[in-house]
Enzyme design. Structure first.
Site, PDB file in Angstrom:
ATOM      1  N   GLU A 114       0.829  -1.202   0.000  1.00  0.00           N
ATOM      2  CA  GLU A 114       0.000   0.000   0.000  1.00  0.00           C
ATOM      3  C   GLU A 114       0.870   1.263   0.000  1.00  0.00           C
ATOM      4  O   GLU A 114       0.484   2.285  -0.577  1.00  0.00           O
ATOM      5  CB  GLU A 114      -0.952  -0.034   1.191  1.00  0.00           C
ATOM      6  CG  GLU A 114      -2.020  -1.119   1.010  1.00  0.00           C
ATOM      7  CD  GLU A 114      -2.968  -1.260   2.176  1.00  0.00           C
ATOM      8  OE1 GLU A 114      -4.173  -0.994   1.995  1.00  0.00           O
ATOM      9  OE2 GLU A 114      -2.494  -1.636   3.272  1.00  0.00           O
ATOM     10  N   GLU A 134      -3.694  -9.749   3.724  1.00  0.00           N
ATOM     11  CA  GLU A 134      -4.537  -9.447   4.888  1.00  0.00           C
ATOM     12  C   GLU A 134      -5.632 -10.481   5.106  1.00  0.00           C
ATOM     13  O   GLU A 134      -5.950 -10.831   6.256  1.00  0.00           O
ATOM     14  CB  GLU A 134      -5.154  -8.049   4.745  1.00  0.00           C
ATOM     15  CG  GLU A 134      -4.199  -6.906   5.028  1.00  0.00           C
ATOM     16  CD  GLU A 134      -3.345  -6.502   3.846  1.00  0.00           C
ATOM     17  OE1 GLU A 134      -2.600  -5.516   3.951  1.00  0.00           O
ATOM     18  OE2 GLU A 134      -3.389  -7.205   2.806  1.00  0.00           O
TER      19      GLU A 134
END
Length: 260
Positions: A114, A134
């Site tokens: 990210e 995740e």
């Protein structure tokens, strides 16, 4: 005779080096694959504030060194409080007018990917790998990947990354357009600095204005993206699987999902 023992000095998580008009920002926590804790968030925020605020700096390069770019959030200790100017990690919600290039070696996983997505250009060594694991921890990518991944990548590839957690290799990432320049392993930093120097050879006002205009168009849906991310995060926070995923990771065992 008394002896006082001083507390051990923690080395800085982030260091910077000026190379002419270029600011080289180095994440320096190699033993944890540059996992982001509160100290690294503060260090990244300070470095990017310097890049944003100093008119003598015309481009930045963000690197994690030869072994790993960044493995994401430190799940044991957390990434600290989002900063006023940068948001999570001091990076992902920052409004910049100075270009930032990611120099990626090894893993850019979870929040590390990210951070890459929050940069403007990407240079990667051939051994680099990008992933959003995740879901394997009972979590979601809540630092921009839900809406930024499908910008440089085809939608189905973005979905595959988000739903399987499996990595994308640098060769394929280059072929799909995520990576601007692909170089031999160990050469990403030097190649990124060379690319930054190409940027710095141009008029800084024109570069900055171009970047701001581009971000105004491409980043227009970001508020909807952050709102959708917040809704998804609320669902995760209410899930028992969230804690199970983190516990399983820290205990190095397979998770036992309940679906609740």
């Amino acid at each position: 005779m008394s002896t006082s023992l001083s507390a051990p000095v923690t080395p800085p998580r982030v260091t910077t080096e000026r190379r002419g008009r270029v600011l080289l920002i180095h994440m320096d926590r190699a033993d944890k694959r540059n996992a982001v804790d509160a100290a690294m968030t503060a260090g990244l925020d300070a470095a990017l504030n310097e890049l944003d605020d100093d008119p003598d700096l015309w481009c930045g390069v963000l690197t994690g060194g030869p072994a790993a770019f960044c493995a994401g959030t430190d799940l044991a200790n957390g990434a600290g409080t989002p900063t006023e100017r940068g948001g999570n990690y001091g990076v992902v919600r920052r409004e910049r007018a100075t270009p930032l290039i990611a120099a990626v070696e090894g893993v850019a996983y979870g929040g590390g990917f990210e951070i890459v997505l929050a940069c403007d250009l990407v240079v990667a060594g051939r051994d680099a790998r990008f992933a959003l694991p995740e879901v394997a921890r009972g979590l979601i990518a809540n630092c921009g990947a839900l809406f930024r991944t499908p910008r440089p990548l085809p939608l189905n590839v973005a979905k595959q990354m988000l739903l399987t957690g499996q990595p994308l290799g640098a060769e394929r990432a280059y072929g799909l357009g995520l990576v601007n320049e692909l170089v031999d392993a160990g050469e990403a930093e030097a190649a990124a600095v060379a690319l930054a120097e190409q940027v710095c050879a141009n008029a800084p006002v024109a570069v900055s204005a171009s970047l701001r205009a581009l971000e105004a168009v491409v980043g227009e849906p970001d508020e909807r993206g952050w709102a959708a991310t917040a809704t998804a995060t609320e669902a995760i926070m209410a899930s028992t699987d969230r804690q199970e995923g983190v516990d399983a990771f820290l205990q190095k065992r397979p998770p036992r999902w309940s679906g609740r």
